[in-house]
Design a protein around this motif. Structure first.
Motif, short mmCIF file in Angstrom:
data_model
loop_
_atom_site.label_atom_id
_atom_site.label_comp_id
_atom_site.label_asym_id
_atom_site.label_seq_id
_atom_site.Cartn_x
_atom_site.Cartn_y
_atom_site.Cartn_z
N SER A 166 36.36 43.69 55.98
CA SER A 166 37.73 44.08 55.68
C SER A 166 37.67 45.49 55.11
N ASN A 167 38.77 45.98 54.55
CA ASN A 167 38.80 47.37 54.11
C ASN A 167 38.39 47.54 52.64
N TYR A 168 37.34 46.82 52.24
CA TYR A 168 36.74 47.04 50.92
C TYR A 168 35.25 46.79 51.00
N GLU A 169 34.54 47.32 50.02
CA GLU A 169 33.08 47.33 50.05
C GLU A 169 32.49 45.96 49.72
N GLY A 170 31.24 45.77 50.13
CA GLY A 170 30.55 44.51 49.90
C GLY A 170 30.32 44.18 48.44
N LYS A 171 30.30 45.20 47.59
CA LYS A 171 30.08 44.97 46.15
C LYS A 171 31.33 44.46 45.46
N SER A 172 32.48 44.53 46.14
CA SER A 172 33.74 44.07 45.55
C SER A 172 33.65 42.57 45.25
N ARG A 173 34.09 42.19 44.06
CA ARG A 173 33.99 40.80 43.64
C ARG A 173 35.31 40.08 43.85
N LEU A 174 35.21 38.84 44.32
CA LEU A 174 36.39 38.02 44.55
C LEU A 174 36.40 36.84 43.59
N SER A 175 37.55 36.60 42.98
CA SER A 175 37.78 35.38 42.19
C SER A 175 38.44 34.40 43.15
N MET A 176 37.78 33.27 43.42
CA MET A 176 38.17 32.39 44.52
C MET A 176 38.45 30.96 44.05
N THR A 177 39.15 30.23 44.91
CA THR A 177 39.41 28.82 44.63
C THR A 177 39.69 28.09 45.94
N HIS A 178 39.80 26.78 45.83
CA HIS A 178 40.09 25.94 47.01
C HIS A 178 41.48 25.33 46.85
N PRO A 179 42.24 25.20 47.93
CA PRO A 179 43.57 24.58 47.84
C PRO A 179 43.55 23.22 47.14
N LYS A 180 42.51 22.42 47.34
CA LYS A 180 42.47 21.10 46.70
C LYS A 180 42.30 21.22 45.19
N ASP A 181 41.66 22.31 44.72
CA ASP A 181 41.55 22.54 43.28
C ASP A 181 42.91 22.91 42.70
N ILE A 182 43.67 23.69 43.47
CA ILE A 182 45.03 24.05 43.03
C ILE A 182 45.89 22.80 42.97
N ALA A 183 45.76 21.95 43.98
CA ALA A 183 46.54 20.71 44.02
C ALA A 183 46.24 19.82 42.81
N GLU A 184 44.97 19.76 42.45
CA GLU A 184 44.59 18.92 41.31
C GLU A 184 45.24 19.41 40.03
#
Length: 306
Positions: A166-184
């Motif tokens: 995508s249009n950002y570097e590999g060192k960029s950090r992502l804070s991630m989650t799963h839809p089932k975690d949101i549902a919980e």
């Protein structure tokens, strides 16, 4: 208790409904698709079929509920995406006022603390602000991290070119989650008690995107899968080619810059809340691999964000 759930039977809404029904509650599910009635009823819930922009319909669907779950479904063809989100936000506002509902759990996004510079997430900031004008209504905004399931949209790129990017570097950090975690978390909040206008971050894992690529690559037998930064122009072309409107595509390009600069996650990092999602990236990698093995190369590549 009585609950009304917006979002039909999506990746978040469906497990919310299943949890609430299992716990003995009366659940109404809002959907625009009449073909979903039988499926909704099979889950033990009641279907309310109509448009989320129809304030009278929403008001009636919300009446009598002890709490409701709200979200704004994305419209990838909207000529003016932010206007679409604002219109739905105002529809939710008027329906909540008219129904007398006093507790709302609203799906938002990490980065919604900012009013601009974050692409489509800025529209969710606006929805938060609209709902926060409600007097005497407690609102819990769930600021979810980047969905793991977005990575499924990279499968065509991996199969056709052997990369993620995508249009950002590999060192960029992502804070991630799963839809089932949101549902919980959403189900917990709906059945719990809260006051005022507050938000809660839902993040399950955090890694540099280059490491994400290698983890997902290892799960599909490509442990050296590279993350390749691409230009704004190439990303814009890919998004419009996948069917997004040009205005929305430009917002996703802007969001890429927000990820690359880190501003999308700055408020989350500032407050350092605990990761409350159960699903780690290594857990999702198994799900990713199953979809990868069963998919064809003709799927359209499209990045979505909550």
């Amino acid at each position: 208790m009585k609950f009304t759930i917006t979002g039909s039977l999506g990746n978040i809404s469906k497990p919310i409904v299943e949890t609430l029904v299992k716990n003995g509650h009366e659940v109404t599910v809002i959907s625009s698709n009449a073909q979903k009635v039988q499926v909704i009823e099979a889950l033990g819930a009641k279907a309310a079929i109509g448009s989320i922009t129809d304030t009278a319909f929403l008001t009636n669907a919300y009446k009598g509920a002890d709490a409701i779950y709200t979200m704004v479904p994305p419209d990838f063809t909207a000529v003016n995406y932010r206007q679409h989100m604002t219109e739905v936000g105002n529809s939710l506002l008027e329906a909540i006022k008219g129904s007398g509902v006093k507790r709302v759990v609203n799906l938002s996004s990490i980065g919604a603390h900012l009013s601009e510079g974050t692409g489509p997430v800025a529209a969710l900031h606006e929805v938060e602000q609209i709902l926060n004008t409600l007097n005497g209504v407690a609102i819990k905004h769930l600021r979810a991290g980047f969905f793991y399931t977005n990575f499924l949209m990279d499968i065509p790129l991996i199969k056709n070119m052997g990369i993620m990017g995508s249009n950002y570097e590999g060192k960029s950090r992502l804070s991630m989650t799963h839809p089932k975690d949101i549902a919980e978390v959403a189900a917990q909040e709906l059945q719990g008690s809260f006051e005022g206008k507050t938000h809660k971050y839902i993040v399950s894992d955090e890694q540099a995107i280059a490491d994400v690529a290698q983890t997902l690559g290892a799960a599909i037998g490509k442990p050296e899968l590279p993350w390749v930064p691409i230009s704004d122009a190439d990303l814009l072309g890919a998004l419009t080619g996948a069917g997004l409107s040009e205005s929305l595509s430009k917002l996703y390009v802007e969001m890429g810059h927000a990820i690359g600069s880190g501003i999308l996650f700055e408020d989350f990092h500032k407050h350092q809340p605990e990761f409350i999602g159960r699903t780690k990236l290594t857990d999702f990698a198994n799900e990713f691999a199953a979809v990868y093995k069963g998919s064809s190369q003709i799927l359209g590549g499209l990045v979505c964000y909550a």
